[in-house]
Write a protein that holds these residues in place. Structure first.
Motif, PDB file in Angstrom:
ATOM      1  N   THR A 110       0.767  -1.540   0.089  1.00 22.96           N
ATOM      2  CA  THR A 110       0.173   0.210  -0.317  1.00 22.96           C
ATOM      3  C   THR A 110       0.834   1.056   0.328  1.00 22.96           C
ATOM      4  OG1 THR A 110      -1.778  -1.847   1.164  1.00 22.96           O
ATOM      5  CG2 THR A 110      -2.129   1.158   1.234  1.00 22.96           C
ATOM      6  N   LEU A 111       2.144   1.691   0.407  1.00 23.21           N
ATOM      7  CA  LEU A 111       2.782   2.079   0.682  1.00 23.21           C
ATOM      8  C   LEU A 111       3.666   2.509  -0.821  1.00 23.21           C
ATOM      9  CD1 LEU A 111       4.545   2.326   4.522  1.00 23.21           C
ATOM     10  CD2 LEU A 111       2.353   4.037   3.635  1.00 23.21           C
ATOM     11  N   ASP A 112       3.923   1.552  -1.395  1.00 23.50           N
ATOM     12  CA  ASP A 112       4.368   1.453  -2.860  1.00 23.50           C
ATOM     13  C   ASP A 112       3.870   2.297  -3.727  1.00 23.50           C
ATOM     14  OD1 ASP A 112       6.815   0.486  -1.802  1.00 23.50           O
ATOM     15  OD2 ASP A 112       6.279  -1.842  -2.749  1.00 23.50           O
ATOM     16  N   VAL A 113       2.464   2.102  -3.149  1.00 24.26           N
ATOM     17  CA  VAL A 113       1.419   2.774  -4.087  1.00 24.26           C
ATOM     18  C   VAL A 113       1.122   4.327  -3.403  1.00 24.26           C
ATOM     19  CG1 VAL A 113      -1.379   2.200  -4.928  1.00 24.26           C
ATOM     20  CG2 VAL A 113      -0.197   0.441  -4.618  1.00 24.26           C
ATOM     21  N   LEU A 114       0.976   4.453  -2.151  1.00 20.96           N
ATOM     22  CA  LEU A 114       1.753   5.539  -2.082  1.00 20.96           C
ATOM     23  C   LEU A 114       2.444   6.624  -2.740  1.00 20.96           C
ATOM     24  CD1 LEU A 114       0.542   8.468  -0.625  1.00 20.96           C
ATOM     25  CD2 LEU A 114       1.825   7.075   1.543  1.00 20.96           C
ATOM     26  N   MET A 115       3.662   5.909  -3.302  1.00 24.62           N
ATOM     27  CA  MET A 115       5.022   5.894  -3.361  1.00 24.62           C
ATOM     28  C   MET A 115       4.515   6.380  -5.188  1.00 24.62           C
ATOM     29  SD  MET A 115       7.899   7.318  -2.582  1.00 24.62           S
ATOM     30  CE  MET A 115       9.421   7.168  -0.597  1.00 24.62           C
ATOM     31  N   LYS A 116       3.646   5.558  -5.308  1.00 21.39           N
ATOM     32  CA  LYS A 116       3.216   5.704  -6.835  1.00 21.39           C
ATOM     33  C   LYS A 116       2.733   7.082  -6.909  1.00 21.39           C
ATOM     34  CE  LYS A 116       2.743   0.764  -8.161  1.00 21.39           C
ATOM     35  NZ  LYS A 116       2.558   0.084  -9.019  1.00 21.39           N
ATOM     36  N   TYR A 117       1.884   6.941  -6.318  1.00 26.01           N
ATOM     37  CA  TYR A 117       0.718   8.773  -6.466  1.00 26.01           C
ATOM     38  C   TYR A 117       1.991   9.864  -5.840  1.00 26.01           C
ATOM     39  CZ  TYR A 117      -2.836   6.839  -7.714  1.00 26.01           C
ATOM     40  OH  TYR A 117      -4.294   5.073  -8.659  1.00 26.01           O
ATOM     41  N   LEU A 118       2.568   9.896  -5.327  1.00 22.25           N
ATOM     42  CA  LEU A 118       3.469  11.132  -4.966  1.00 22.25           C
ATOM     43  C   LEU A 118       4.325  11.011  -6.091  1.00 22.25           C
ATOM     44  CD1 LEU A 118       5.009   9.677  -1.125  1.00 22.25           C
ATOM     45  CD2 LEU A 118       2.539  11.495  -1.744  1.00 22.25           C
TER      46      LEU A 118
END
Length: 188
Positions: A110-118
């Protein structure tokens, strides 16, 4: 005697275990297609969670339902929703929230997906607005990082929020998250 130049024979084609005979399409996971209307519905549910004060639930909902199979419009809508969610979360709540997400089941992904959005948000806010829809801060009815940072253009303020999230995310998830995002073929 036959005059065959043995140096021109592609021996990889004769070996069944050669990379030349590997089906590259098997490397990509099957991704269901997502329409813009489905993303719009999800966006309204996430905004409802934000209005109800459940910012962590809103963030999880946005990140766990990333429209990998969506068209450009669907992805842009979801990006705007994620950025709006990030902007509505107080800076003092960032680290504890990221720690809770990281410690939960499926948290690192989930945090990897957040990194993608950042990264996607940073790439969009750094471009000058030239007829494209740009991400602008929106009023959420509560405390917002954007509103607390003072004047300036929305793109610069959004970049500041995204960089704050990036700093906290690398602190919690580590630099490996950056590597995983850069090598993942699924884009948000």
């Amino acid at each position: 005697m036959a005059t065959i130049n043995w140096r021109t024979i592609n021996v990889d084609l004769l070996d069944p275990e050669s990379p030349a005979n590997f089906d590259v399409s098997s490397l990509l996971p099957s991704i269901p297609s997502v329409s813009a209307s489905e993303v719009q519905t999800l966006s309204s549910q996430i905004k409802q969670l934000l209005r109800g004060g459940d910012s962590e639930g809103a963030l999880r909902g946005a990140l766990e339902n990333a429209p990998y199979g969506g068209d450009v419009r669907a992805k842009e809508l979801h990006l705007a929703t994620v950025v709006e969610t990030l902007q509505s979360i107080k800076q003092s709540e960032m680290s504890p929230m990221l720690s809770r997400i990281y410690g939960s089941e499926g948290g690192p992904e989930t945090l990897d997906v957040l990194m993608k959005y950042l990264y996607k948000g940073m790439s969009h806010t750094s471009q000058p607005s030239s007829g494209r829809s740009s991400i602008t801060p929106q009023a959420t009815g509560g405390f917002s990082q954007i509103q607390s940072r003072g004047g300036g253009e929305g793109g610069g303020q959004a970049m500041s929020v995204l960089l704050s999230w990036h700093e906290k995310l690398v602190e919690i998830a580590g630099a490996g998250s950056i590597v995983r995002v850069m090598t993942d073929r699924r884009t948000v």
